[in-house]
Design a protein around this motif. Structure first.
Motif, PDB file in Angstrom:
ATOM      1  N   ASP A  94      10.139   9.750  -5.954  1.00  0.00           N
ATOM      2  CA  ASP A  94       8.922  10.475  -5.612  1.00  0.00           C
ATOM      3  C   ASP A  94       9.158  11.437  -4.449  1.00  0.00           C
ATOM      4  O   ASP A  94       8.494  12.456  -4.334  1.00  0.00           O
ATOM      5  CB  ASP A  94       7.813   9.482  -5.242  1.00  0.00           C
ATOM      6  CG  ASP A  94       7.485   8.555  -6.401  1.00  0.00           C
ATOM      7  OD1 ASP A  94       7.371   9.064  -7.542  1.00  0.00           O
ATOM      8  OD2 ASP A  94       7.351   7.341  -6.186  1.00  0.00           O
ATOM      9  N   LYS A 102       5.499   5.569   2.002  1.00  0.00           N
ATOM     10  CA  LYS A 102       5.431   6.989   2.350  1.00  0.00           C
ATOM     11  C   LYS A 102       5.659   7.182   3.841  1.00  0.00           C
ATOM     12  O   LYS A 102       6.316   8.136   4.276  1.00  0.00           O
ATOM     13  CB  LYS A 102       4.066   7.573   1.956  1.00  0.00           C
ATOM     14  CG  LYS A 102       3.830   7.687   0.460  1.00  0.00           C
ATOM     15  CD  LYS A 102       2.497   8.366   0.188  1.00  0.00           C
ATOM     16  CE  LYS A 102       2.268   8.534  -1.307  1.00  0.00           C
ATOM     17  NZ  LYS A 102       0.974   9.229  -1.590  1.00  0.00           N
ATOM     18  N   LYS A 103       5.116   6.272   4.635  1.00  0.00           N
ATOM     19  CA  LYS A 103       5.281   6.352   6.089  1.00  0.00           C
ATOM     20  C   LYS A 103       6.740   6.132   6.487  1.00  0.00           C
ATOM     21  O   LYS A 103       7.211   6.700   7.465  1.00  0.00           O
ATOM     22  CB  LYS A 103       4.381   5.323   6.767  1.00  0.00           C
ATOM     23  CG  LYS A 103       2.893   5.550   6.548  1.00  0.00           C
ATOM     24  CD  LYS A 103       2.062   4.472   7.221  1.00  0.00           C
ATOM     25  CE  LYS A 103       0.579   4.688   6.967  1.00  0.00           C
ATOM     26  NZ  LYS A 103      -0.254   3.613   7.590  1.00  0.00           N
ATOM     27  N   ARG A 124      12.040   7.313  -2.105  1.00  0.00           N
ATOM     28  CA  ARG A 124      10.890   6.442  -2.394  1.00  0.00           C
ATOM     29  C   ARG A 124      10.600   6.410  -3.888  1.00  0.00           C
ATOM     30  O   ARG A 124      10.602   7.438  -4.558  1.00  0.00           O
ATOM     31  CB  ARG A 124       9.643   6.924  -1.650  1.00  0.00           C
ATOM     32  CG  ARG A 124       8.413   6.026  -1.891  1.00  0.00           C
ATOM     33  CD  ARG A 124       7.217   6.505  -1.085  1.00  0.00           C
ATOM     34  NE  ARG A 124       6.718   7.787  -1.558  1.00  0.00           N
ATOM     35  CZ  ARG A 124       5.872   7.942  -2.577  1.00  0.00           C
ATOM     36  NH1 ARG A 124       5.458   6.883  -3.269  1.00  0.00           N
ATOM     37  NH2 ARG A 124       5.447   9.144  -2.923  1.00  0.00           N
ATOM     38  N   GLY A 176       0.798  -1.228   0.000  1.00  0.00           N
ATOM     39  CA  GLY A 176       0.000   0.000   0.000  1.00  0.00           C
ATOM     40  C   GLY A 176       0.825   1.269   0.000  1.00  0.00           C
ATOM     41  O   GLY A 176       1.743   1.445  -0.792  1.00  0.00           O
ATOM     42  N   THR A 177       0.483   2.161   0.937  1.00  0.00           N
ATOM     43  CA  THR A 177       1.164   3.456   1.024  1.00  0.00           C
ATOM     44  C   THR A 177       2.204   3.481   2.149  1.00  0.00           C
ATOM     45  O   THR A 177       2.655   4.545   2.564  1.00  0.00           O
ATOM     46  CB  THR A 177       0.142   4.580   1.265  1.00  0.00           C
ATOM     47  OG1 THR A 177      -0.575   4.308   2.496  1.00  0.00           O
ATOM     48  CG2 THR A 177      -0.858   4.666   0.123  1.00  0.00           C
ATOM     49  N   THR A 178       2.590   2.310   2.636  1.00  0.00           N
ATOM     50  CA  THR A 178       3.525   2.235   3.758  1.00  0.00           C
ATOM     51  C   THR A 178       4.874   2.872   3.436  1.00  0.00           C
ATOM     52  O   THR A 178       5.533   3.432   4.326  1.00  0.00           O
ATOM     53  CB  THR A 178       3.737   0.776   4.195  1.00  0.00           C
ATOM     54  OG1 THR A 178       2.467   0.198   4.519  1.00  0.00           O
ATOM     55  CG2 THR A 178       4.637   0.690   5.413  1.00  0.00           C
ATOM     56  N   THR A 236       6.179   1.874  -4.273  1.00  0.00           N
ATOM     57  CA  THR A 236       6.086   1.084  -3.046  1.00  0.00           C
ATOM     58  C   THR A 236       7.447   0.697  -2.487  1.00  0.00           C
ATOM     59  O   THR A 236       7.541  -0.028  -1.499  1.00  0.00           O
ATOM     60  CB  THR A 236       5.288  -0.204  -3.310  1.00  0.00           C
ATOM     61  OG1 THR A 236       5.947  -0.958  -4.345  1.00  0.00           O
ATOM     62  CG2 THR A 236       3.862   0.090  -3.730  1.00  0.00           C
TER      63      THR A 236
END
Length: 238
Positions: free
Chosen positions: A180, A143-144, A202, A139-141, A205
């Motif tokens: 990104d 980014k975290k 990043r 997912g968007t992990t 993913t």
């Protein structure tokens, strides 16, 4: 990867066409149901489309990328192969800042992905080191993870080098033009021959993390060049 009638006899001959239509309709319904089930099962695979360790290994910079004098350290070269690991998140109230000065420093974020590949190159004559790693998350992990890197740098303004007992100063800044989003941490110590640069970038993913102590600029140029190389190799794949 993790994965997943008796017909009624009709006595009246006039009703036969209707029975055949009903049977045909039921067969189509069964096929549609099976197809939907297969699609649903595929959609529920949380690792669908994510790169494996084997694939990530191919996007790491090859030995020919590194300057003369650098040799691969086999003890720090590994990947997750064709399987995926179960992701996990560990709360980090106070990170062990000393681990910033080491390979796999990205683990200090407390967020583990589902696949990775890493390699390490060392110049034995100068003790300079250049390490590369790619971790993939669901997912968007990813980014975290970058967000955690920012917090990690803030939580470690300095730390004591266990070997020299000297103070290591930590500075950080956002890095433009790499993937990104990207972030760079610089470690400097008056007792070191050269500082160390850590960069996390990043790409979808995936998060590329690099460590470099090569060069008179605290390893900055080598870190940026290596990160850019891997980011380019990952574009359109992660």
């Amino acid at each position: 990867m993790r994965h997943l009638s008796t017909a009624t006899k009709l006595l009246a001959s006039a009703a036969l066409p209707l029975a055949l239509v009903a049977c045909s309709s039921g067969s189509t319904s069964t096929k549609a149901s099976a197809s939907t089930g297969a699609t649903s099962a595929a959609a529920k695979d949380p690792n669908a489309g994510l790169l494996t360790g084997t694939q990530l290994k191919k996007t790491l910079a090859p030995a020919t990328f590194f300057a003369a004098g650098f040799a691969s350290d086999s003890s720090a070269t590994r990947d997750t192969g064709d399987t995926y690991s179960e992701p996990s998140v560990t709360a980090v109230s106070k990170p062990d800042c000393t681990k910033l000065d080491g390979t796999s420093w990205i683990a200090l974020t407390g967020i583990d992905g589902v696949s990775f590949a890493q390699g390490d190159y060392i110049n034995k004559s100068t003790s300079a080191e250049i390490a590369q790693e790619i971790d993939v998350y669901r997912g968007t992990t990813a980014k975290k993870v970058i967000g955690a890197v920012v917090k990690l740098a803030s939580a470690c303004p300095s730390f004591t080098d266990s070997q020299t007992s000297s103070k290591v100063k930590v500075s950080e800044h956002a890095e433009a033009g790499l993937g990104d989003e990207a972030y760079t941490i610089t470690l400097t110590d008056s007792s070191w021959q050269s500082g160390t640069t850590l960069t996390a970038a990043r790409v979808g993913t995936a998060v590329v993390s690099v460590l470099s102590s090569s060069g008179s600029d605290n390893g900055a140029a080598a870190a940026k060049r290596l990160t850019g190389q891997i980011v380019s190799a990952l574009k359109g794949k992660a």
